[in-house]
Design a protein around this motif. Structure first.
Motif: not given
Length: 255
Positions: A101-109, A185-195, A200-207
Protein backbone atom coordinates in the motif's frame (compact mmCIF):
# COMPACT_ATOMS: atom_id res chain seq x y z
CA UNK A 1 -30.00 -31.53 -7.18
CA UNK A 2 -28.34 -34.08 -4.92
CA UNK A 3 -25.80 -32.84 -2.41
CA UNK A 4 -23.49 -35.51 -3.85
CA UNK A 5 -22.70 -33.08 -6.66
CA UNK A 6 -20.66 -31.10 -4.12
CA UNK A 7 -18.64 -34.17 -3.14
CA UNK A 8 -14.95 -34.09 -4.05
CA UNK A 9 -14.07 -37.71 -3.31
CA UNK A 10 -11.26 -38.85 -5.59
CA UNK A 11 -10.41 -35.32 -6.70
CA UNK A 12 -7.00 -33.67 -6.25
CA UNK A 13 -6.69 -29.96 -5.47
CA UNK A 14 -3.60 -27.75 -5.71
CA UNK A 15 -3.76 -24.56 -3.64
CA UNK A 16 -1.02 -21.96 -3.97
CA UNK A 17 -0.26 -20.09 -0.78
CA UNK A 18 -2.28 -22.79 0.94
CA UNK A 19 -0.37 -22.92 4.22
CA UNK A 20 -1.76 -19.88 6.02
CA UNK A 21 -4.64 -17.41 6.00
CA UNK A 22 -7.35 -17.92 3.40
CA UNK A 23 -5.28 -20.53 1.60
CA UNK A 24 -5.14 -22.87 4.57
CA UNK A 25 -8.86 -22.41 5.20
CA UNK A 26 -9.51 -23.27 1.54
CA UNK A 27 -7.23 -26.32 1.62
CA UNK A 28 -8.93 -27.71 4.72
CA UNK A 29 -12.38 -27.10 3.22
CA UNK A 30 -11.50 -28.93 0.02
CA UNK A 31 -10.05 -31.82 2.03
CA UNK A 32 -13.16 -31.98 4.21
CA UNK A 33 -15.21 -32.25 1.01
CA UNK A 34 -13.16 -35.30 0.04
CA UNK A 35 -10.23 -34.04 -2.02
CA UNK A 36 -6.57 -34.87 -1.63
CA UNK A 37 -4.61 -31.62 -1.55
CA UNK A 38 -1.24 -30.13 -2.36
CA UNK A 39 -0.40 -26.81 -0.71
CA UNK A 40 2.47 -24.47 -1.46
CA UNK A 41 4.56 -21.90 0.34
CA UNK A 42 7.89 -20.27 -0.40
CA UNK A 43 8.97 -21.60 2.99
CA UNK A 44 9.55 -25.37 3.05
CA UNK A 45 8.83 -25.62 6.80
CA UNK A 46 5.50 -23.78 6.38
CA UNK A 47 4.57 -26.04 3.47
CA UNK A 48 5.27 -29.17 5.52
CA UNK A 49 3.40 -27.81 8.54
CA UNK A 50 0.37 -26.81 6.47
CA UNK A 51 0.15 -30.29 4.95
CA UNK A 52 0.53 -31.89 8.38
CA UNK A 53 -2.36 -29.82 9.79
CA UNK A 54 -4.60 -30.78 6.88
CA UNK A 55 -3.83 -34.49 7.26
CA UNK A 56 -4.41 -34.44 11.02
CA UNK A 57 -7.61 -32.38 10.93
CA UNK A 58 -9.29 -33.95 7.90
CA UNK A 59 -7.78 -37.41 7.49
CA UNK A 60 -7.16 -36.71 3.81
CA UNK A 61 -3.92 -37.10 1.91
CA UNK A 62 -1.96 -33.83 1.76
CA UNK A 63 1.49 -32.79 0.59
CA UNK A 64 3.38 -29.53 1.07
CA UNK A 65 5.60 -28.07 -1.65
CA UNK A 66 8.14 -25.24 -1.36
CA UNK A 67 7.50 -23.08 -4.44
CA UNK A 68 8.04 -19.53 -5.59
CA UNK A 69 4.98 -19.22 -7.81
CA UNK A 70 6.54 -16.35 -9.78
CA UNK A 71 9.33 -18.66 -11.02
CA UNK A 72 8.34 -20.66 -14.10
CA UNK A 73 10.71 -23.56 -13.48
CA UNK A 74 9.54 -23.99 -9.88
CA UNK A 75 5.91 -23.80 -10.98
CA UNK A 76 6.42 -26.50 -13.60
CA UNK A 77 8.11 -28.69 -10.99
CA UNK A 78 5.20 -28.03 -8.60
CA UNK A 79 2.67 -29.35 -11.12
CA UNK A 80 4.76 -32.39 -11.97
CA UNK A 81 5.40 -33.28 -8.32
CA UNK A 82 1.71 -32.96 -7.49
CA UNK A 83 0.75 -35.37 -10.28
CA UNK A 84 3.57 -37.74 -9.33
CA UNK A 85 2.52 -37.80 -5.66
CA UNK A 86 -1.29 -37.59 -5.94
CA UNK A 87 -1.94 -38.96 -9.42
CA UNK A 88 -3.70 -36.01 -11.06
CA UNK A 89 -4.79 -32.38 -10.61
CA UNK A 90 -8.51 -31.67 -10.86
CA UNK A 91 -8.71 -28.33 -9.07
CA UNK A 92 -6.27 -25.41 -9.17
CA UNK A 93 -6.82 -22.63 -6.65
CA UNK A 94 -4.62 -19.62 -7.46
CA UNK A 95 -4.65 -18.12 -3.99
CA UNK A 96 -1.13 -16.76 -3.40
CA UNK A 97 -1.25 -12.98 -3.22
CA UNK A 98 0.39 -9.87 -1.83
CA UNK A 99 -0.44 -6.20 -1.29
CA UNK A 100 1.84 -3.19 -0.96
CA UNK A 101 0.00 0.00 0.00
CA UNK A 102 1.53 3.30 -1.19
CA UNK A 103 0.36 6.44 -3.01
CA UNK A 104 1.10 6.24 -6.73
CA UNK A 105 3.70 9.00 -6.61
CA UNK A 106 5.58 7.10 -3.90
CA UNK A 107 5.21 3.68 -5.51
CA UNK A 108 8.58 2.19 -6.44
CA UNK A 109 9.07 -0.06 -9.41
CA UNK A 110 10.24 -3.03 -7.33
CA UNK A 111 7.04 -3.01 -5.23
CA UNK A 112 4.90 -2.68 -8.36
CA UNK A 113 6.65 -5.62 -10.02
CA UNK A 114 6.37 -7.77 -6.87
CA UNK A 115 2.60 -7.28 -6.64
CA UNK A 116 2.01 -7.86 -10.34
CA UNK A 117 4.23 -10.95 -10.42
CA UNK A 118 2.58 -12.54 -7.40
CA UNK A 119 -1.04 -11.62 -8.10
CA UNK A 120 -1.25 -11.82 -11.89
CA UNK A 121 1.82 -13.47 -13.42
CA UNK A 122 1.76 -16.39 -10.97
CA UNK A 123 -1.83 -17.51 -11.78
CA UNK A 124 -0.89 -17.34 -15.47
CA UNK A 125 2.19 -19.51 -14.89
CA UNK A 126 0.37 -21.97 -12.62
CA UNK A 127 -2.49 -22.44 -15.06
CA UNK A 128 -0.05 -22.98 -17.94
CA UNK A 129 1.71 -25.68 -15.93
CA UNK A 130 -1.42 -27.44 -14.68
CA UNK A 131 -3.88 -27.23 -17.57
CA UNK A 132 -2.02 -29.69 -19.86
CA UNK A 133 -2.70 -32.36 -17.21
CA UNK A 134 -6.34 -31.28 -17.05
CA UNK A 135 -6.66 -31.46 -20.83
CA UNK A 136 -5.40 -35.06 -20.84
CA UNK A 137 -8.08 -36.07 -18.34
CA UNK A 138 -10.76 -33.86 -19.99
CA UNK A 139 -11.67 -32.26 -16.67
CA UNK A 140 -10.60 -29.31 -14.58
CA UNK A 141 -11.62 -26.52 -12.26
CA UNK A 142 -9.59 -23.32 -12.05
CA UNK A 143 -10.47 -20.94 -9.22
CA UNK A 144 -8.65 -17.61 -9.16
CA UNK A 145 -8.66 -15.46 -6.04
CA UNK A 146 -9.27 -11.93 -7.24
CA UNK A 147 -10.82 -9.23 -5.02
CA UNK A 148 -13.64 -6.73 -4.88
CA UNK A 149 -10.76 -4.32 -5.61
CA UNK A 150 -10.59 -5.88 -9.04
CA UNK A 151 -13.95 -4.18 -9.68
CA UNK A 152 -13.69 -0.98 -7.60
CA UNK A 153 -10.74 1.06 -6.31
CA UNK A 154 -9.29 2.47 -3.11
CA UNK A 155 -6.44 4.95 -2.70
CA UNK A 156 -2.92 3.55 -2.23
CA UNK A 157 -3.81 0.23 -3.91
CA UNK A 158 -2.75 0.98 -7.49
CA UNK A 159 -0.75 -2.20 -8.04
CA UNK A 160 -3.18 -4.41 -6.13
CA UNK A 161 -6.29 -3.10 -7.91
CA UNK A 162 -4.56 -3.38 -11.28
CA UNK A 163 -3.43 -6.93 -10.65
CA UNK A 164 -6.80 -8.12 -9.37
CA UNK A 165 -8.68 -6.45 -12.22
CA UNK A 166 -6.29 -8.11 -14.63
CA UNK A 167 -6.92 -11.46 -12.97
CA UNK A 168 -10.66 -11.12 -13.60
CA UNK A 169 -9.96 -10.57 -17.29
CA UNK A 170 -7.45 -13.44 -17.38
CA UNK A 171 -10.10 -15.69 -15.85
CA UNK A 172 -12.46 -14.91 -18.70
CA UNK A 173 -9.84 -15.76 -21.32
CA UNK A 174 -9.04 -19.02 -19.55
CA UNK A 175 -12.73 -19.89 -19.56
CA UNK A 176 -13.06 -19.28 -23.29
CA UNK A 177 -9.90 -21.10 -24.30
CA UNK A 178 -10.38 -24.25 -22.22
CA UNK A 179 -14.15 -24.81 -22.18
CA UNK A 180 -13.89 -27.39 -24.99
CA UNK A 181 -11.73 -29.52 -22.67
CA UNK A 182 -14.37 -29.51 -19.91
CA UNK A 183 -12.26 -27.10 -17.84
CA UNK A 184 -14.00 -24.21 -16.13
CA UNK A 185 -12.37 -21.03 -14.82
CA UNK A 186 -14.01 -18.69 -12.34
CA UNK A 187 -12.88 -16.03 -9.90
CA UNK A 188 -13.79 -15.36 -6.28
CA UNK A 189 -13.64 -11.69 -5.37
CA UNK A 190 -13.54 -11.29 -1.58
CA UNK A 191 -14.20 -8.00 0.13
CA UNK A 192 -12.84 -7.21 3.59
CA UNK A 193 -12.00 -10.46 5.37
CA UNK A 194 -10.15 -10.74 8.67
CA UNK A 195 -6.88 -12.22 7.38
CA UNK A 196 -3.21 -11.58 8.06
CA UNK A 197 -3.02 -9.57 4.82
CA UNK A 198 -5.58 -7.09 6.22
CA UNK A 199 -4.19 -6.90 9.76
CA UNK A 200 -2.56 -3.53 9.06
CA UNK A 201 -6.00 -2.10 8.23
CA UNK A 202 -7.85 -3.79 11.09
CA UNK A 203 -5.29 -2.54 13.62
CA UNK A 204 -5.62 1.06 12.38
CA UNK A 205 -8.67 2.53 14.13
CA UNK A 206 -9.39 5.17 11.49
CA UNK A 207 -8.89 2.81 8.53
CA UNK A 208 -10.89 0.06 10.22
CA UNK A 209 -13.83 2.41 10.84
CA UNK A 210 -13.70 3.55 7.20
CA UNK A 211 -14.12 -0.07 6.13
CA UNK A 212 -16.92 -0.76 8.60
CA UNK A 213 -18.78 2.32 7.36
CA UNK A 214 -18.79 0.87 3.83
CA UNK A 215 -19.96 -2.61 4.82
CA UNK A 216 -23.73 -3.12 4.78
CA UNK A 217 -23.25 -6.05 7.19
CA UNK A 218 -21.07 -3.79 9.44
CA UNK A 219 -18.33 -6.34 10.12
CA UNK A 220 -15.33 -7.96 8.51
CA UNK A 221 -15.88 -11.35 6.92
CA UNK A 222 -14.82 -14.64 8.45
CA UNK A 223 -12.64 -16.66 6.03
CA UNK A 224 -14.92 -19.68 6.51
CA UNK A 225 -17.70 -17.67 4.85
CA UNK A 226 -15.90 -18.11 1.52
CA UNK A 227 -15.71 -21.90 1.62
CA UNK A 228 -19.27 -22.60 0.42
CA UNK A 229 -18.58 -20.80 -2.85
CA UNK A 230 -15.18 -22.46 -3.12
CA UNK A 231 -16.65 -25.96 -2.85
CA UNK A 232 -19.37 -25.08 -5.35
CA UNK A 233 -16.83 -23.86 -7.92
CA UNK A 234 -14.59 -26.90 -7.31
CA UNK A 235 -17.38 -29.44 -7.73
CA UNK A 236 -19.72 -30.87 -10.35
CA UNK A 237 -22.40 -28.49 -9.09
CA UNK A 238 -20.83 -25.63 -11.05
CA UNK A 239 -20.39 -27.54 -14.32
CA UNK A 240 -22.27 -24.92 -16.38
CA UNK A 241 -20.54 -21.92 -14.80
CA UNK A 242 -17.36 -20.51 -16.32
CA UNK A 243 -15.82 -17.08 -16.85
CA UNK A 244 -17.66 -15.63 -13.86
CA UNK A 245 -16.33 -13.42 -11.07
CA UNK A 246 -18.32 -13.52 -7.86
CA UNK A 247 -18.03 -10.80 -5.24
CA UNK A 248 -18.48 -11.68 -1.56
CA UNK A 249 -18.01 -8.40 0.24
CA UNK A 250 -20.61 -7.80 2.96
CA UNK A 251 -22.50 -5.46 0.64
CA UNK A 252 -19.68 -2.99 -0.07
CA UNK A 253 -20.04 -2.93 -3.86
CA UNK A 254 -23.86 -2.92 -3.69
CA UNK A 255 -23.74 0.74 -2.69
Amino acid sequence: MSLNTFNLDGRVALITGGCQGLGLVFAKALAEAGASVAVTSRDEAKASEGARQIREETGQQAIGLAVDVTDVEQVQRMAAETVQSLGRIDILVNNAGINVRKPILEYDEASWDLVQSTNLKAPFLCAKAVVPFMIKQAYGRIINLSSMLGTIALPERSAYCSSKGGLIQLTKVMALEWAEHHITANAICPGPFATELNKVVIDNQVANQFFLNHLAIKRWGNPNELTGLLIYLASEASSYMTGSSIVIDGGWTAQ
